[in-house]
Design a protein around this motif. Structure first.
Motif, PDB file in Angstrom:
ATOM      1  N   ASP A 173      50.415   9.611  10.406  1.00 40.93           N
ATOM      2  CA  ASP A 173      49.755  10.531  11.600  1.00 40.93           C
ATOM      3  C   ASP A 173      50.783  11.669  11.625  1.00 40.93           C
ATOM      4  OD1 ASP A 173      48.254  11.250  13.773  1.00 40.93           O
ATOM      5  OD2 ASP A 173      49.167   9.798  15.129  1.00 40.93           O
ATOM      6  N   HIS A 198      48.980  12.621  17.544  1.00 37.61           N
ATOM      7  CA  HIS A 198      47.892  12.130  16.817  1.00 37.61           C
ATOM      8  C   HIS A 198      47.082  13.372  16.498  1.00 37.61           C
ATOM      9  CE1 HIS A 198      49.932   8.390  18.393  1.00 37.61           C
ATOM     10  NE2 HIS A 198      49.592   8.769  19.643  1.00 37.61           N
ATOM     11  N   ARG A 201      44.144  12.041  14.437  1.00 38.58           N
ATOM     12  CA  ARG A 201      43.196  11.247  15.018  1.00 38.58           C
ATOM     13  C   ARG A 201      42.794   9.871  14.230  1.00 38.58           C
ATOM     14  NH1 ARG A 201      38.157  12.350  18.648  1.00 38.58           N
ATOM     15  NH2 ARG A 201      39.061  10.287  19.239  1.00 38.58           N
ATOM     16  N   PRO A 202      43.928   9.059  13.689  1.00 35.90           N
ATOM     17  CA  PRO A 202      43.483   8.231  12.834  1.00 35.90           C
ATOM     18  C   PRO A 202      42.554   6.913  13.377  1.00 35.90           C
ATOM     19  CG  PRO A 202      45.607   7.789  13.857  1.00 35.90           C
ATOM     20  CD  PRO A 202      45.477   9.378  14.326  1.00 35.90           C
ATOM     21  N   GLN A 203      41.801   6.443  12.222  1.00 34.37           N
ATOM     22  CA  GLN A 203      41.180   5.436  12.943  1.00 34.37           C
ATOM     23  C   GLN A 203      42.036   4.124  12.979  1.00 34.37           C
ATOM     24  OE1 GLN A 203      37.638   4.380  10.439  1.00 34.37           O
ATOM     25  NE2 GLN A 203      37.330   2.597  11.190  1.00 34.37           N
ATOM     26  N   GLU A 204      41.816   3.166  14.202  1.00 33.43           N
ATOM     27  CA  GLU A 204      42.654   2.625  14.757  1.00 33.43           C
ATOM     28  C   GLU A 204      41.651   1.287  15.196  1.00 33.43           C
ATOM     29  OE1 GLU A 204      45.190   2.320  18.282  1.00 33.43           O
ATOM     30  OE2 GLU A 204      46.681   2.953  16.837  1.00 33.43           O
ATOM     31  N   ARG A 212      30.595   2.961  11.658  1.00 34.11           N
ATOM     32  CA  ARG A 212      31.284   3.957  12.022  1.00 34.11           C
ATOM     33  C   ARG A 212      30.986   4.389  13.497  1.00 34.11           C
ATOM     34  NH1 ARG A 212      33.766   7.991   9.503  1.00 34.11           N
ATOM     35  NH2 ARG A 212      33.619  10.161  10.251  1.00 34.11           N
ATOM     36  N   TYR A 216      36.895   3.133  16.318  1.00 32.89           N
ATOM     37  CA  TYR A 216      37.664   3.684  17.203  1.00 32.89           C
ATOM     38  C   TYR A 216      38.713   4.726  16.792  1.00 32.89           C
ATOM     39  CZ  TYR A 216      40.881   4.594  21.187  1.00 32.89           C
ATOM     40  OH  TYR A 216      41.712   4.849  22.207  1.00 32.89           O
ATOM     41  N   TYR A 217      38.737   5.686  17.197  1.00 34.65           N
ATOM     42  CA  TYR A 217      39.459   6.882  16.597  1.00 34.65           C
ATOM     43  C   TYR A 217      40.585   7.073  17.674  1.00 34.65           C
ATOM     44  CZ  TYR A 217      36.534   7.546  12.681  1.00 34.65           C
ATOM     45  OH  TYR A 217      35.538   7.280  11.773  1.00 34.65           O
TER      46      TYR A 217
END
Length: 342
Positions: A173, A198, A201-204, A212, A216-217
């Motif tokens: 990040d 962030h 905005r990593p996918q978590e 998709r 959740y981002y």
């Protein structure tokens, strides 16, 4: 309450819809507040540590730790009042006695440019790269899922299937910030800044196969901060600070201040006592007491919850302890800089 809390936690953790942990003593955790604060202090290096236990009546709902080290570099190669800083930060947040654990490690860099010949006005920017690792422990006996609920309690068997890949995730990040500081006479200091965490905005999510459109981002967190200190007399001063942050639908607005009393009348090696309070709108009153000696400042706060959660929390919002040590300059003739402290 414990069973219901754990069930809710697993539902939330599955989609990772959580916001960042917040410190009541945000002013004592510089590298989690704004990367531009890296190296922004008056001394050779700085070590900071924080511990927070939020909502202790709900069986250690959230415990948070952080530690950081930052230092000014190239002091003999840049203009006298400029500051170039680097730092590292480690951060850990545990939910429900460690059922969900979030760990972060980051490295940051900042540069502050003096805008006048006295260094009274400075503008700086900072960046931070972070590696995050999250673990979800679903095999503990005190963890329950919604499909286990029966008329007589959580007595059924869950149909959920997990493997190691479902229970752990990691990502990189990026965070950034800017900071403006000003002194009118070299004795006081005021600052205003903004930071965004962030940015990528990593996918978590602990559900890797989620479509998709259901993934959740992690929302970016924007924080505005301001504060300063004003001498009251030769030895004493008043410190104040405020933040306003927003992440998705969560808003945190906190402001307050503390009076610093010098008890040994020695400005070169002071022993200072701090007493004050902060207020987090819609949530808590935060009394603060601090002690400073030998370049070490210790702070303690206790959140008094005043929100709609107070029946469950018994008005106990959280205990927090902070430690900050700033190594004085080796060169006693080096001109001191006016930097944010709260």
């Amino acid at each position: 309450m414990r069973k219901l809390f754990c069930t809710a936690l697993i539902c939330v953790a599955a989609f990772a819809k959580a916001q960042d942990a917040n410190f009541s003593q945000f002013f004592a955790s510089p590298l989690t507040l704004n990367p531009a604060l890296t190296g922004k202090f008056d001394g050779d290096f700085r070590v900071a540590g924080n511990y927070r236990n939020q909502w202790p009546t709900i069986n250690n709902a959230f415990t948070t730790y952080t530690a950081s080290f930052d230092i000014g570099i190239m002091k003999n190669r840049i203009p006298e009042f400029d500051q170039f800083g680097i730092g590292v930060m480690a951060f850990s947040d545990k939910a429900a006695s460690g059922i969900l654990q979030n760990n972060y490690i980051g490295a940051s860099i900042s540069y502050h440019k003096a805008l006048d010949e006295n260094g009274f006005n400075q503008l700086g920017a900072g960046f931070q790269a972070t590696y995050a690792s999250k673990q979800l422990n679903v095999y503990r006996k005190d963890v329950y899922f919604l499909d286990q609920l029966r008329a007589n309690g959580f007595t059924g068997a869950t149909a959920e299937v997990f493997d190691g890949q479902n229970l752990n995730l990691s990502y990189f990040d990026i965070n950034a910030g800017v900071l403006y500081t000003r002194s009118t006479d070299g004795n006081n200091n005021f600052y205003v800044g903004a930071s965004m965490y962030h940015i990528t905005r990593p996918q978590e999510s602990h559900i890797k196969e989620a479509p998709r459109d259901l993934a959740y981002y992690l929302p970016s967190r924007l924080t505005l901060q301001a504060g300063g200190f004003v001498p009251v007399n030769e030895y004493d001063a008043f410190h104040f600070s405020a933040i306003h942050s927003r992440q998705a639908g969560a808003v945190n607005t906190t402001l307050g201040g503390a009076f610093m009393k010098n008890v040994n009348a020695n400005p070169e090696s002071p022993t200072n006592v701090y007493l004050g309070s902060w207020f987090r709108f819609g949530d808590a009153v935060i009394p603060y007491i601090g002690l400073e000696f030998n370049s070490l400042r210790i702070g303690y706060t206790y959140d008094v919850n005043i929100s709609s959660l107070k029946p469950g929390s018994n008005m106990r919002g959280g205990t927090e302890i902070s430690l900050i040590y700033v190594k004085p300059y080796v060169d006693p003739n080096r001109r001191k800089l006016n930097c944010p402290r709260f």
